[in-house]
Design an enzyme around this catalytic site. Structure first.
Site, PDB file in Angstrom:
ATOM      1  N   SER A  42       2.212   2.075  -1.089  1.00 39.98           N
ATOM      2  CA  SER A  42       2.555   1.400  -2.324  1.00 39.98           C
ATOM      3  C   SER A  42       3.927   0.722  -2.205  1.00 39.98           C
ATOM      4  CB  SER A  42       2.504   2.402  -3.487  1.00 39.98           C
ATOM      5  OG  SER A  42       2.525   1.742  -4.728  1.00 39.98           O
ATOM      6  N   ASP A 194      -4.306   1.321  -4.774  1.00 43.66           N
ATOM      7  CA  ASP A 194      -3.078   1.921  -4.253  1.00 43.66           C
ATOM      8  C   ASP A 194      -3.334   3.148  -3.375  1.00 43.66           C
ATOM      9  OD1 ASP A 194      -0.550   3.521  -4.273  1.00 43.66           O
ATOM     10  OD2 ASP A 194       0.095   1.951  -5.657  1.00 43.66           O
TER      11      ASP A 194
END
Length: 338
Positions: A42, A194
Site C-alpha cells: 500500500s 490493497d
C-alpha cells in the site's frame, strides 16, 4: 555477501512516519543507496517503488506533507463529511451517515489524484526496468485459473507473473484500499485491491520472493529493516463486549468508532494482527539480521487523516530524537547496513 531489503508497511497517510524514519537513517548511514532491494504494501509500496526509481527520500517526505488533499479526493457529494466524523459521535443525519467514510455504498475517494501522484513518483516505466529488487503486495480479485481470488506479490523478479506491468499499475494495485479507493484494473489480470488485506507488513512476502526469484539463496543471506506506519492504540477491551452474541456485522464492521471500539474493527484487527504476525515470524527466521521499528501513537490516526499530518510529523520527529528504541535501530543499522 548479505542481501539487504528495506521493508515498508501499509498505513495510508501514516506513510509519512516511515518516510521520516528512512530520511533520518539515510542522512546518517546512506541506507537507500546501500539497500539491495525494497518491499512494500500500500503506502509502503509507493515508497518502495519511489526509492527503486531513485526518487530522493526528501521528495517523498514532502509528498506526504503536501499532497494529502490531492491523494484523497472525495468521490461525489457529501463524502467529505468523513472529516467531521473521525472518531466522534455517530452521524446526526441520514446525509451525514451516507456521506461518511470509509465509503458505505461507494468508495470514499476516486483514485485520479492518487494516480497523478504515483505517476510523478514512479514514472511510466515497466516494473521489470527497476535496477534493484522491488516487491509490492496486492490482492487479485479474480483468477480464472484458480476460480477464486488470490494474494499476489508483484515484483520485478525474472519469473514473476506481473513483472511486465508498469510501475504505476503496481503502485495503484497495491494501494487500492477497500472502501477508501476503487479496485484497480491491471490489463487482462483484472481488478486488484490493497495488499494490506493479507500482508500489511511485507516482511515475510519479501523474504520468500527474494529467495524464490534467486536474489538470495537462503534466509541466512537476508538482512532486513522493517519500518511501520505507527501503532494505533486500538483494541476491544473486555468491558466493550457485554454480550458476545451481539457481535455481528454491525459491531465488527460499523464504520464509526463506538466508545472504545474502533471504527471498522474487523478490518483494523486484520491489518494490525497480520502486520505483527509477519514481524514475529521474520524475526524468528532472520534472528539478529532482522530489525523492526514502529512508532507507538498516542491516539488513533485514520488512513486518510491527512489534515493532521503535522501531528504525525511532530510525533515521529520526537520519536527519532528521544526514543531509546530508535537509538537501538540506529545502532543496528550502523552495524549491519553500512
Amino acid at each position: 555477501m548479505s542481501f539487504k531489503i528495506l521493508c515498508c508497511d501499509g498505513g495510508g497517510i501514516r506513510g509519512v512516519i516511515t518516510a521520516l524514519m528512512i530520511q533520518d537513517l539515510d542522512k546518517s548511514f546512506g541506507i537507500v543507496a546501500n539497500a539491495n532491494g525494497f518491499a512494500g504494501t500500500s503506502t509502503g509500496g509507493l515508497i518502495s517503488l519511489g526509492l527503486v526509481n531513485d526518487v530522493g527520500i526528501d521528495a517523498i517526505v514532502d509528498l506526504y506533507e503536501t499532497k494529502g488533499s490531492t491523494i484523497f479526493k472525495p468521490n461525489g457529494w457529501l463524502l467529505d463529511a468523513q472529516a467531521k466524523q473521525q472518531d466522534k459521535a455517530p452521524a446526526q443525519s441520514p446525509e451525514e451517515l451516507l456521506g461518511s467514510g470509509p465509503g458505505i455504498f461507494k468508495c470514499q475517494y476516486v483514485n485520479t489524484g492518487l494516480q497523478s501522484v504515483a505517476e510523478t513518483l514512479v514514472g511510466n516505466g515497466a516494473l521489470s526496468s527497476a535496477s534493484r529488487f522491488v516487491a509490492v503486495n496486492s490482492a487479485r480479485l479474480w483468477d480464472a485459473s484458480q476460480n477464486s481470488w488470490e494474494p499476489c506479490t508483484i515484483s520485478n523478479g525474472p519469473s514473476n507473473a506481473y513483472r511486465g506491468i508498469s510501475m504505476v499499475e503496481a503502485a495503484l494495485a497495491t494501494s487500492a484500499a477497500p472502501t477508501y479507493f476503487p479496485p484497480y484494473q491491471v490489463g487482462d489480470f483484472g481488478y486488484f485491491a490493497d495488499g494490506g488485506t493479507f500482508a500489511n507488513n511485507p516482511s515475510m512476502t519479501a523474504i520468500v520472493e527474494a529467495i524464490y526469484q534467486g536474489y538470495a539463496s537462503a534466509t541466512s543471506d537476508i538482512v532486513m529493516l522493517s519500518l511501520g506506519t505507527g501503532a494505533n492504540p486500538v483494541g476491544v477491551p473486555t468491558s466493550a463486549v457485554p454480550n458476545p452474541l451481539d457481535w455481528g456485522v454491525t459491531h465488527w464492521l460499523w464504520p464509526f468508532s463506538n466508545g472504545v471500539v474502533p471504527a471498522t474493527a474487523l478490518l483494523n484487527l486484520t491489518m494490525d494482527a497480520t502486520a505483527e504476525l509477519a514481524a514475529t515470524q521474520a524475526g524468528q527466521l532472520l534472528g539478529g539480521n532482522y530489525m523492526r521499528a514502529n512508532l507507538p501513537l498516542a491516539q488513533p490516526f485514520g488512513l486518510d487523516d491527512y489534515k493532521n499530518v503535522g501531528e504525525l510529523v511532530s510525533a515521529t520527529l520526537n520519536y527519532i530524537e528521544t526514543s531509546t528504541q530508535w537509538a537501538q535501530v540506529r545502532s543496528w543499522v550502523q552495524e549491519n547496513w553500512t
